[in-house]
Motif scaffolding. Structure first.
Motif, PDB file in Angstrom:
ATOM      1  N   PHE A 181      11.297  -1.292 -18.359  1.00  0.00           N
ATOM      2  CA  PHE A 181      11.934   0.024 -19.753  1.00  0.00           C
ATOM      3  C   PHE A 181      11.270   1.399 -19.806  1.00  0.00           C
ATOM      4  O   PHE A 181      10.163   0.858 -19.597  1.00  0.00           O
ATOM      5  N   GLU A 182      11.932   2.586 -19.354  1.00  0.00           N
ATOM      6  CA  GLU A 182      11.339   3.659 -19.649  1.00  0.00           C
ATOM      7  C   GLU A 182      11.642   4.597 -20.110  1.00  0.00           C
ATOM      8  O   GLU A 182      12.961   4.737 -20.108  1.00  0.00           O
ATOM      9  N   LEU A 183      11.012   5.241 -20.801  1.00  0.00           N
ATOM     10  CA  LEU A 183      11.759   6.447 -21.638  1.00  0.00           C
ATOM     11  C   LEU A 183      11.244   8.267 -21.462  1.00  0.00           C
ATOM     12  O   LEU A 183       9.846   7.845 -20.564  1.00  0.00           O
ATOM     13  N   ARG A 184      12.135   8.765 -20.364  1.00  0.00           N
ATOM     14  CA  ARG A 184      11.822  10.063 -20.004  1.00  0.00           C
ATOM     15  C   ARG A 184      11.828  10.980 -20.462  1.00  0.00           C
ATOM     16  O   ARG A 184      13.005  11.533 -21.020  1.00  0.00           O
ATOM     17  N   ASN A 185      10.879  11.907 -21.271  1.00  0.00           N
ATOM     18  CA  ASN A 185      11.142  13.488 -22.559  1.00  0.00           C
ATOM     19  C   ASN A 185      12.626  13.392 -23.647  1.00  0.00           C
ATOM     20  O   ASN A 185      13.365  14.263 -23.098  1.00  0.00           O
ATOM     21  N   ILE A 186      12.220  11.670 -23.795  1.00  0.00           N
ATOM     22  CA  ILE A 186      13.461  11.985 -24.814  1.00  0.00           C
ATOM     23  C   ILE A 186      12.906  13.102 -26.086  1.00  0.00           C
ATOM     24  O   ILE A 186      12.583  12.652 -26.618  1.00  0.00           O
ATOM     25  N   SER A 187      14.069  13.979 -26.349  1.00  0.00           N
ATOM     26  CA  SER A 187      14.219  14.704 -27.588  1.00  0.00           C
ATOM     27  C   SER A 187      15.303  14.122 -28.466  1.00  0.00           C
ATOM     28  O   SER A 187      16.431  14.542 -27.911  1.00  0.00           O
ATOM     29  N   LYS A 188      15.099  14.746 -29.970  1.00  0.00           N
ATOM     30  CA  LYS A 188      16.665  14.677 -30.660  1.00  0.00           C
ATOM     31  C   LYS A 188      16.220  14.964 -32.011  1.00  0.00           C
ATOM     32  O   LYS A 188      15.221  15.424 -32.369  1.00  0.00           O
ATOM     33  N   SER A 189      17.005  16.389 -32.497  1.00  0.00           N
ATOM     34  CA  SER A 189      16.761  16.841 -33.777  1.00  0.00           C
ATOM     35  C   SER A 189      18.009  16.668 -34.888  1.00  0.00           C
ATOM     36  O   SER A 189      19.280  16.144 -34.004  1.00  0.00           O
ATOM     37  N   TYR A 190      17.689  16.492 -35.492  1.00  0.00           N
ATOM     38  CA  TYR A 190      18.672  16.280 -36.905  1.00  0.00           C
ATOM     39  C   TYR A 190      18.629  17.651 -37.543  1.00  0.00           C
ATOM     40  O   TYR A 190      18.111  17.696 -38.238  1.00  0.00           O
ATOM     41  N   GLY A 191      19.416  18.470 -37.195  1.00  0.00           N
ATOM     42  CA  GLY A 191      19.865  19.737 -37.571  1.00  0.00           C
ATOM     43  C   GLY A 191      18.639  20.554 -37.183  1.00  0.00           C
ATOM     44  O   GLY A 191      18.388  20.536 -35.063  1.00  0.00           O
ATOM     45  N   SER A 192      18.088  21.062 -38.479  1.00  0.00           N
ATOM     46  CA  SER A 192      16.419  22.358 -38.180  1.00  0.00           C
ATOM     47  C   SER A 192      15.282  21.583 -37.844  1.00  0.00           C
ATOM     48  O   SER A 192      14.509  21.831 -37.588  1.00  0.00           O
ATOM     49  N   VAL A 193      15.960  20.022 -38.204  1.00  0.00           N
ATOM     50  CA  VAL A 193      14.647  19.189 -38.167  1.00  0.00           C
ATOM     51  C   VAL A 193      14.191  18.522 -36.729  1.00  0.00           C
ATOM     52  O   VAL A 193      15.203  17.489 -35.954  1.00  0.00           O
ATOM     53  N   ALA A 195      19.894  10.192 -27.766  1.00  0.00           N
ATOM     54  CA  ALA A 195      19.160  11.752 -27.497  1.00  0.00           C
ATOM     55  C   ALA A 195      19.695  13.084 -27.548  1.00  0.00           C
ATOM     56  O   ALA A 195      20.570  13.162 -27.221  1.00  0.00           O
ATOM     57  N   ASP A 196      19.304  13.912 -28.030  1.00  0.00           N
ATOM     58  CA  ASP A 196      19.726  15.468 -26.959  1.00  0.00           C
ATOM     59  C   ASP A 196      19.222  15.580 -25.926  1.00  0.00           C
ATOM     60  O   ASP A 196      20.494  15.938 -24.957  1.00  0.00           O
ATOM     61  N   SER A 197      18.211  15.199 -25.562  1.00  0.00           N
ATOM     62  CA  SER A 197      18.077  15.205 -24.365  1.00  0.00           C
ATOM     63  C   SER A 197      17.257  14.250 -23.200  1.00  0.00           C
ATOM     64  O   SER A 197      16.101  13.484 -24.567  1.00  0.00           O
ATOM     65  N   GLY A 198      16.957  14.118 -21.945  1.00  0.00           N
ATOM     66  CA  GLY A 198      15.806  12.505 -21.500  1.00  0.00           C
ATOM     67  C   GLY A 198      16.518  12.363 -20.920  1.00  0.00           C
ATOM     68  O   GLY A 198      17.971  12.263 -21.392  1.00  0.00           O
ATOM     69  N   GLN A 199      15.536  11.047 -20.977  1.00  0.00           N
ATOM     70  CA  GLN A 199      16.568  10.040 -19.824  1.00  0.00           C
ATOM     71  C   GLN A 199      16.131   8.541 -20.449  1.00  0.00           C
ATOM     72  O   GLN A 199      14.825   8.929 -20.598  1.00  0.00           O
ATOM     73  N   LEU A 200      16.599   7.404 -20.428  1.00  0.00           N
ATOM     74  CA  LEU A 200      16.549   6.227 -21.172  1.00  0.00           C
ATOM     75  C   LEU A 200      16.757   5.282 -19.554  1.00  0.00           C
ATOM     76  O   LEU A 200      18.118   4.849 -18.478  1.00  0.00           O
ATOM     77  N   PHE A 201      15.867   4.881 -19.432  1.00  0.00           N
ATOM     78  CA  PHE A 201      15.950   3.582 -18.105  1.00  0.00           C
ATOM     79  C   PHE A 201      15.932   2.414 -18.291  1.00  0.00           C
ATOM     80  O   PHE A 201      14.598   1.637 -18.965  1.00  0.00           O
ATOM     81  N   ILE A 256      16.847   1.632 -13.593  1.00  0.00           N
ATOM     82  CA  ILE A 256      18.871   1.965 -13.610  1.00  0.00           C
ATOM     83  C   ILE A 256      18.680   3.143 -15.714  1.00  0.00           C
ATOM     84  O   ILE A 256      18.876   2.487 -15.772  1.00  0.00           O
ATOM     85  N   GLU A 257      19.047   4.462 -15.067  1.00  0.00           N
ATOM     86  CA  GLU A 257      19.433   5.215 -16.087  1.00  0.00           C
ATOM     87  C   GLU A 257      20.746   4.613 -17.216  1.00  0.00           C
ATOM     88  O   GLU A 257      21.962   4.468 -16.199  1.00  0.00           O
ATOM     89  N   ARG A 258      20.214   4.839 -17.744  1.00  0.00           N
ATOM     90  CA  ARG A 258      21.321   4.449 -19.061  1.00  0.00           C
ATOM     91  C   ARG A 258      21.599   5.061 -20.012  1.00  0.00           C
ATOM     92  O   ARG A 258      21.056   6.227 -20.033  1.00  0.00           O
ATOM     93  N   SER A 280      27.652   2.884 -27.607  1.00  0.00           N
ATOM     94  CA  SER A 280      27.286   2.283 -28.348  1.00  0.00           C
ATOM     95  C   SER A 280      26.223   0.863 -28.549  1.00  0.00           C
ATOM     96  O   SER A 280      25.494   1.099 -28.012  1.00  0.00           O
ATOM     97  N   PRO A 281      25.894   0.467 -30.180  1.00  0.00           N
ATOM     98  CA  PRO A 281      24.941  -0.445 -29.552  1.00  0.00           C
ATOM     99  C   PRO A 281      24.835  -1.843 -28.705  1.00  0.00           C
ATOM    100  O   PRO A 281      24.176  -2.160 -28.179  1.00  0.00           O
ATOM    101  N   HIS A 282      26.181  -1.784 -28.523  1.00  0.00           N
ATOM    102  CA  HIS A 282      26.541  -3.044 -28.068  1.00  0.00           C
ATOM    103  C   HIS A 282      26.326  -2.826 -26.075  1.00  0.00           C
ATOM    104  O   HIS A 282      26.395  -3.812 -25.801  1.00  0.00           O
ATOM    105  N   ASP A 283      26.275  -1.611 -26.380  1.00  0.00           N
ATOM    106  CA  ASP A 283      26.189  -0.616 -24.271  1.00  0.00           C
ATOM    107  C   ASP A 283      24.520  -1.951 -24.026  1.00  0.00           C
ATOM    108  O   ASP A 283      24.047  -2.617 -23.067  1.00  0.00           O
ATOM    109  N   SER A 284      23.766  -1.373 -25.545  1.00  0.00           N
ATOM    110  CA  SER A 284      22.532  -1.875 -25.159  1.00  0.00           C
ATOM    111  C   SER A 284      21.805  -2.791 -25.154  1.00  0.00           C
ATOM    112  O   SER A 284      21.081  -4.245 -24.359  1.00  0.00           O
ATOM    113  N   MET A 285      22.519  -3.545 -26.153  1.00  0.00           N
ATOM    114  CA  MET A 285      22.824  -4.814 -25.937  1.00  0.00           C
ATOM    115  C   MET A 285      22.996  -6.094 -24.903  1.00  0.00           C
ATOM    116  O   MET A 285      22.182  -7.054 -23.936  1.00  0.00           O
ATOM    117  N   GLU A 286      24.276  -5.319 -24.162  1.00  0.00           N
ATOM    118  CA  GLU A 286      24.294  -6.084 -22.890  1.00  0.00           C
ATOM    119  C   GLU A 286      23.593  -5.630 -22.029  1.00  0.00           C
ATOM    120  O   GLU A 286      23.541  -6.555 -20.909  1.00  0.00           O
TER     121      GLU A 286
END
Lengths: 341, 255
Positions: free
Chosen positions: B9-21, B60-66, B70-72, B76-82
């Motif tokens: 499992f790998e995360l690359r440069n994941i960014s996420k904001s809620y409005g200005s936060v 996430a707003d940007s970044g990759q998840l493997f 395989i990049e995914r 929905s949460p169902h996808d990650s369960m699968e």
């Protein structure tokens, strides 16, 4: 010898506690209590007025029960999924009127009796399904709480029924429908048999299929349901559509019995349906409910309402007696040793 | 030596904001099979946002998840369960009015054989039996699985919830505060299940405020602060004090 004796009383004690826990389970079993209440009620009314025990009266009881049954079934699904549907009563009126006009239209075009009634049934189911879809939309898209969403359709449905029926008139009269409503097997009219079959099937579905399982899971903890990959919105929407369709079919049931559509038919009946579900042991918070309990609840309500007439109690007392039963059933639930938390 | 293997499992440069936060900025890490990773940070550090991104509650707003190379992208949460990722959310993993068996199989019901199964009928008996047997395999003993979750103690509930995650996960399980509200003995049982999951070759992401538990059971600890990873080191390099200092930022301030 003396070393073995202590085990015997111990064994006896566990047997005793087994028996007492069995007894406790039985007493805490809502269905069992309801069955006893139902038997006591019938005995009571029959003892006060022997006419209550005639086959003819049983026929009436079955017919009255069936007028309530599908609404109570609908409410069982909705309530155990964690919602409430206040609109089923006025949907009965509204769909009954739409069904009546459909019957009238096709009668004027010389269709045969069976075809006319089938198309009327279809119209009722579609009308109910439409109201249910509006509920589903308001709840899953607009995100109104079910109480408010179905209050909207309760009012608008009752209002539309009045508008369509041009006030208090009976519309779309069909004497043939009344004749049909009397036909059947013994004391079971065909329309009642259909209602009973639908009730049985939906009871099986609720307790044995994945759809029913999702229903309880969502009512119990919708977050957990969503986390488990269940499409909660789609399921909730489908439950309200189902509820609407069942209310629509009840509209047709009353149309056939009365041979005409009236804007007052079924108005307020949602409260009896909810009462049947609560008496049957369901939790208004969702997650808990049994179709057998609902059916017994509906039977008790029917027997009480019909029985009071037989023992010369003014029908105006109906609601008070029904209220007493709801209070009793709700109290029983709080006594049940079910939750540890 | 684990770095030789491919990350499960790998995360690359994941960014996420809620409005200005800005909840997450440039979060990257790799995780390997059989590894228990502690994820710690103060309230608002971004732990929940990170879990939700991994499990597909939001994107996430940007970044990759493997996952398994395989990049995914989750819809929905169902996808990650699968894809083999199981998430145990804080206090809300189970449907309390359902039986243990029904909960274990929630969303993955076993169908009856034949036409009834096609009609959606579930095989309740098989699910109850299998649930009990599978839970025992990961060292969880519960009373008869016909009981509803409301009839279980807090520790038993948590054990069932974790057991469920361990049973279904193929790659990763995410545990959000699994020892919260539990007594000492019950917490140790939960930690034992985590070790069982590790032995099965699963990667465990363990989120907790209880630092001794984190130090006890993890191989590696990632510290989040204000949405960034501020430290990612083997557990042996931390003490409770240094961990606390890194979480609050006091350790850096003192330098």
């Amino acid at each position: 010898m003396s070393t073995t004796t202590p085990t015997e009383p111990a064994l006896e004690a566990t047997q005793q506690s087994k028996a007492s826990s069995w007894l406790r389970n039985l007493v805490s079993n809502q269905q069992f209590i309801l069955l006893i209440v139902l038997a006591l009620l019938i005995t009571f009314f029959a003892e006060r007025n022997s006419l209550f025990f005639r086959t003819q009266e049983f026929g009436n009881l079955i017919s009255d029960f069936c007028g309530l049954a599908l609404l109570a079934v609908a409410e069982t699904y909705v309530i155990s999924s964690g919602g409430i549907d206040l609109s089923v009563g006025s949907t009965v009126a509204f769909s009954g009127i739409c069904g009546a006009y459909t019957v009238q239209y096709f009668m004027e075009h010389h269709m045969n009796q069976t075809g006319v009634l089938l198309l009327g049934t279809l119209a009722c189911a579609l009308t109910g399904g439409f109201v249910g879809s509006v509920n589903a939309f308001l709840i899953t898209k607009v995100k109104l709480v079910p109480f408010v969403a179905t209050l909207v359709t309760l009012s608008s449905g009752a209002g539309l029924a009045l508008v369509f029926a041009k006030g208090g008139q009976e519309v779309g009269l069909d004497p043939g429908a009344v004749t049909f409503s009397a036909e059947g097997l013994g004391m079971f009219a065909w329309i009642s048999i259909i209602v009973i079959v639908i009730t049985l099937v939906l009871g099986l579905v609720l307790h044995n299929t994945r759809y029913g399982r999702y229903n309880f899971a969502i009512g119990s903890n919708d977050f957990a349901a969503r986390a488990a990959g269940i499409n909660v919105k789609r399921h909730v929407a489908s439950v309200y559509v189902l509820s609407g369709v069942l209310a629509g079919l009840t509209g047709m049931f009353f149309y056939i019995k009365g041979g005409g559509g009236a804007a007052t038919t079924g108005i307020g009946e949602e409260l009896n349906a909810i009462a049947a579900v609560v008496i049957g042991g369901a939790s208004l918070q969702g997650g808990v409910g049994r179709m057998s309990g609902t059916v017994l609840g509906a039977m008790i309500l029917t027997v009480v309402v019909d029985g009071l007439i037989f023992i010369n109690v003014a029908p105006t007392w109906n609601q008070v007696v029904v209220a007493a039963f709801i209070a009793l059933a709700a109290t029983l639930q709080t006594i049940r040793p079910q939750s540890r938390s | 030596m684990t770095t030789e293997k491919n990350p499960v499992f790998e995360l690359r440069n994941i960014s996420k904001s809620y409005g200005s936060v800005q909840a997450l900025s440039d979060v990257s890490f790799k995780a390997y099979a059989g590894e228990v990773i502690g994820l710690v940070g103060d309230n608002g550090a971004g732990k929940s946002s990170l879990i939700k991104t991994i499990s597909g509650v939001h994107n996430a707003d940007s970044g990759q998840l493997f996952v398994d190379g395989i990049e995914r992208h989750w819809k929905s949460p169902h996808d990650s369960m699968e894809a083999g990722i199981e998430t145990l959310y804080q206090d809300s993993g189970l449907a309390p009015d359902l039986t243990i068996g029904s909960n274990i199989f929630l969303g993955r019901e076993k169908k009856r054989k034949g036409i009834l199964g096609k009609l959606g009928f579930v095989d309740q008996k098989a699910m109850e039996q299998e649930a009990l047997a599978e839970l025992q395999k990961v060292g969880i003993t519960v009373p008869a699985s016909k009981r509803t979750v409301t009839q279980l103690s807090g520790g038993q509930r948590q054990a069932v919830a974790i057991g469920r995650a361990v049973l279904w996960a193929k790659h990763v399980i995410i545990l959000d505060e699994p020892t919260n509200h539990l007594g000492a003995r019950q917490s140790q049982e939960v930690l034992k299940v985590i070790e069982a999951a590790k032995e099965q070759g699963l990667c465990v992401l363990f989120i907790s405020h209880t630092l001794p538990h984190v130090l006890q059971v993890t191989d590696r600890i990632i510290v989040l602060r204000l949405g960034r990873i501020v430290r990612d080191s083997p557990t042996s390099e931390y003490t409770v004090e240094s961990l606390l200092g890194t979480i609050t930022g006091l350790a850096e301030a003192q330098k």
